[in-house]
Design an enzyme around this catalytic site. Structure first.
Site, PDB file in Angstrom:
ATOM      1  N   ARG A  88       0.849  -1.226   0.088  1.00 43.64           N
ATOM      2  CA  ARG A  88       0.188  -0.187  -0.087  1.00 43.64           C
ATOM      3  C   ARG A  88       0.804   1.290  -0.079  1.00 43.64           C
ATOM      4  NH1 ARG A  88      -2.239   0.070   4.701  1.00 43.64           N
ATOM      5  NH2 ARG A  88      -2.270  -2.199   5.356  1.00 43.64           N
ATOM      6  N   TYR A 227      -0.661  -3.278  -7.063  1.00 39.05           N
ATOM      7  CA  TYR A 227      -0.909  -3.952  -5.866  1.00 39.05           C
ATOM      8  C   TYR A 227      -2.241  -3.896  -5.377  1.00 39.05           C
ATOM      9  CZ  TYR A 227      -0.333  -5.315  -1.029  1.00 39.05           C
ATOM     10  OH  TYR A 227      -0.854  -5.698   0.092  1.00 39.05           O
ATOM     11  N   LYS A 236      -9.344  -2.136   0.896  1.00 42.02           N
ATOM     12  CA  LYS A 236      -8.869  -1.221   1.779  1.00 42.02           C
ATOM     13  C   LYS A 236      -9.477   0.145   1.130  1.00 42.02           C
ATOM     14  CE  LYS A 236      -7.359  -3.476   5.118  1.00 42.02           C
ATOM     15  NZ  LYS A 236      -6.400  -4.621   4.665  1.00 42.02           N
ATOM     16  N   SER A 277      -1.019  -4.946  10.537  1.00 40.17           N
ATOM     17  CA  SER A 277      -0.439  -5.980   9.364  1.00 40.17           C
ATOM     18  C   SER A 277       0.760  -6.372   9.921  1.00 40.17           C
ATOM     19  CB  SER A 277      -0.063  -5.093   8.204  1.00 40.17           C
ATOM     20  OG  SER A 277      -1.101  -4.539   7.688  1.00 40.17           O
ATOM     21  N   CYS A 279       0.834  -8.976  12.474  1.00 37.46           N
ATOM     22  CA  CYS A 279       1.138  -9.048  13.955  1.00 37.46           C
ATOM     23  C   CYS A 279       0.235 -10.245  14.341  1.00 37.46           C
ATOM     24  CB  CYS A 279       0.372  -7.894  14.532  1.00 37.46           C
ATOM     25  SG  CYS A 279       1.663  -6.550  14.625  1.00 37.46           S
TER      26      CYS A 279
HETATM   27  C1  SPV Z   1      -3.176  -4.932   5.402  1.00 36.74           C
HETATM   28  O1  SPV Z   1      -2.125  -4.565   4.787  1.00 36.74           O
HETATM   29  O2  SPV Z   1      -3.730  -4.905   6.423  1.00 36.74           O
HETATM   30  C2  SPV Z   1      -4.002  -6.158   4.406  1.00 36.74           C
HETATM   31  C3  SPV Z   1      -3.265  -6.113   2.969  1.00 36.74           C
HETATM   32  O3  SPV Z   1      -4.767  -6.723   4.672  1.00 36.74           O
HETATM   33  S1  SPV Z   1      -3.813  -4.741   1.996  1.00 36.74           S
HETATM   34  O4  SPV Z   1      -4.804  -5.335   1.165  1.00 36.74           O
HETATM   35  O5  SPV Z   1      -2.795  -4.237   1.367  1.00 36.74           O
HETATM   36  O6  SPV Z   1      -4.448  -3.737   2.846  1.00 36.74           O
HETATM   37 MN    MN Z   2      -5.764  -5.657   6.303  1.00 35.41          MN
END
Ligand code: SPV
Ligand code: MN
Length: 630
Positions: A88, A227, A236, A277, A279
């Protein structure tokens, strides 16, 4: 629909595509599609219904468009994101806010007019040479109070395909809703592409990567990136819109797993869990002996005095690093069974198998990964050694393939929530599991005060504590104080609000070693389940309720077949006063300086906890064994 939009759709969508939209007959929807077809100017447009035929077309397009390549096992494919497009992008993810609105210093935002102007410029003709896929999905189970219909426009069949695995279909829902206006809208383009390994292609113009969130219009724009966290609209990106909507309507959107914890006599109690993330969120949701409803995002509403939650998704975009046959038996098995799975940013071997860091067996001596041809020791342009798979490499699958799937996944009423867990990476402060005194105490001391230490896996220094309220900071679309207040208010009128717990899987002793092995979390879950039904007592400490030794002895034996020593118990459940006080100091400072609208009750609850700790220290010293509180 106005004539102009109608003409655009008629000429650009073809008869079949136009008819598919006509069957929905939603003027606002048509207007939206026409606007971005004209602006982005794709060569072709494919409108997908929920039919197997259309979904198959998307799946095949992902391979034809070079977003995915087939692997040895049937249904398995590989997707690469560009070398610099592996996670992200917080820097260029921004809220577009009208003049006079402020989200506070922790939330990245910019002027709405400026942002729209910029993004329209980037979007102009961006899909030339590409096919545009028009997809309909639902967040949450279909035909429920929780459902939010969404439309995704993307020129990446990989994104459209991922969404098929991750979300419930929405074309029929749109048809049913007719002239409905409250849907979420996503416009994504990968932009110009460049070659990557295995004949795949990745976004080229990373400098023009933008993820802009327009709350006013409930629309999100994502460009020049692939990504998933930046592009899969319903993940997200939608979460940010939903947090904003939920705040207005009095419900909650949280970064939480949902799981069924199996108690005595066949009883199943549902717990939610928020973890930053990396954890332990997915590993908790997938824990042996329990059942999974979801591993990432929950919508939470009140229903007749109870709290109910749904998994917004129906699939998993899981971190693959470390998945092995012993600790992750169910995922392991699924990942080795033919069926629809998209692997991203792992290493592909000559035999078209996949390898990731932490997989059983030896690492291959060569292969192709997100950096192209790979051999051990390969370095990137910055001189950094490239690992065989990226640390954020993932697998995408429909969770119906998992043996531990909970039967309530698609229940329109969701599951009734008995408890909420907050967990972060914390080496020295919190005990392994603890229950808060009340909803208010829990939201403030466990949720709003959530911190996590950075790991070697993220950029920057290791062991730095980062503030991450409810593990939701990256996705907040309202000021932090308002968000905390929303969580507090949610529980105030509930006769029996869910219990709120903290867990800490990462506590270390004075020698630096972890004080628990990774299987202990199974026991903490069982204890929380019993607490939710008032079936075990607890010890009241200045920071919350902790388990009694005897109960844990029994649970370790029953759950893991292990003996649990008093020595371990004392080390793990010692209340560490100096560290707890330091944490309160840090959080008080943060809520005073970095949050502009902290509800005053937050400071009051921090102060009460401080006073309890100081009083206990006067009596028992800095490090207090549980027996002192009995
Ligand atoms: C996170 O990083 O909390 C995820 C993956 O679940 S993402 O789709 O990149 O947010
Ligand atoms: Mn997540």
């Amino acid at each position: 629909m106005n004539e102009k939009a109608k003409n655009i759709l008629k000429t650009r969508l073809g008869q079949e595509g136009y008819q598919k939209l006509d069957r929905i007959n939603n003027p606002k929807l048509n207007q939206f599609i026409a606007k971005y077809v004209e602006l982005c100017n794709p060569d072709r447009v494919f409108v997908s219904t929920d039919s197997a035929e259309d979904i198959n077309y998307i799946r095949q397009s992902a391979v034809r468009d070079r977003g995915e390549a087939e692997l040895a096992l049937k249904g398995h494919t590989i997707h690469f994101d560009g070398y610099y497009d592996q996670a992200r992008d917080k820097e260029t993810t921004k809220f577009l806010i009208p003049k006079g609105v402020a989200l506070g210093p922790e939330i990245n935002s910019m002027d709405r007019d400026e942002g729209l102007k910029e993004i329209y410029q980037i979007l102009k003709n961006i899909m030339r040479g590409h096919e545009l896929y028009v997809r309909f999905f639902c967040l949450g189970p279909i035909n429920s109070e929780f459902t939010i219909p969404c439309i995704q426009l993307t020129d990446s069949a990989y994104v459209a395909h991922s969404e098929d695995l991750l979300y419930r279909p929405g074309y029929e829902e749109f048809k049913r809703l007719g002239d409905y206006k409250q849907f979420f809208k996503f416009v994504h383009s990968q932009g110009e592409l460049q070659p990557a390994g295995l004949g795949l292609e990745v976004s080229k113009n990373i400098d023009k990567r933008r993820i802009y969130i327009d709350l006013k219009d409930e629309t999100i724009y994502s460009t020049n990136t692939q990504y998933g966290g930046n592009t899969i609209g319903l993940k997200k990106l939608a979460m940010r819109l939903a947090i904003n909507r939920a705040s207005k309507e009095g419900w909650l959107t949280e970064h939480m797993l949902i799981m069924g914890v199996h108690g005595p006599k066949g009883r199943v109690s549902y717990l939610l869990g928020a973890f930053p993330s990396m954890c332990g969120k997915t590993s908790t949701a997938m824990i042996e002996g329990e059942t999974i409803v979801g591993d990432d995002i929950a919508y939470i509403r009140k229903k007749d005095g109870e709290v109910h939650a749904v998994n917004v998704e129906r699939g998993m975009f899981g971190i693959i690093q470390g998945v092995n046959s012993k600790d992750d038996a169910i995922v392991w098995k699924t990942l080795h069974t033919p069926g629809e799975i998209i692997f991203s940013n792992v290493l592909v071997t000559e035999e078209k198998g996949v390898y990731w860091i932490g997989k059983d067996g030896e690492a291959p001596k060569k292969g192709i990964n997100h950096s192209g041809e790979w051999t051990p020791g390969k370095k990137d342009a910055e001189g950094k050694e490239i690992s065989p798979s990226h640390k954020n490499a993932r697998f995408t699958l429909d969770i119906k393939h998992l043996e531990n799937l909970d039967p309530k996944l698609n229940d329109p009423d969701g599951v009734m929530v008995s408890g909420i867990i907050y967990g972060g990476r914390d080496s020295d402060t919190l005990v392994p599991v603890e229950e808060s005194f009340s909803w208010q105490h829990g939201i403030i001391i466990k949720g709003a005060a959530l911190e996590s230490e950075t790991t070697a896996a993220t950029l920057g220094k290791e062991g730095v504590r980062t503030f991450n309220p409810m593990s939701n900071l990256d996705f907040l679309s309202i000021p932090i104080g308002k968000y905390v207040a929303g969580n507090l208010n949610f529980g105030t009128d509930l006769p029996n609000p869910p219990l709120i717990f903290s867990v800490n899987y990462f506590l270390r002793g004075s020698d630096g070693d972890f004080l628990n092995d990774k299987y202990a979390k199974r026991v903490w879950l069982k204890w929380m389940e019993l607490r939710a039904h008032k079936e075990v007592d607890a010890i009241e400490t200045p920071t919350g309720f902790i388990p009694k030794y005897g109960d844990l002895v029994k649970l370790f034996k029953e759950t893991l077949g292990q003996d649990y020593s008093k020595k371990d118990y004392n080390m793990q459940f010692t209340i560490r006063v100096p560290e707890n006080l330091a944490k309160l100091d840090r959080l008080t400072e943060i809520y005073k300086t970095r949050v502009t609208d902290t509800p005053p009750i937050v400071f009051k609850v921090f102060e009460e906890q401080r006073q309890r700790l100081i009083k206990a220290r006067e009596k028992y010293g800095d490090y207090i064994k549980p027996a002192s509180f009995v």
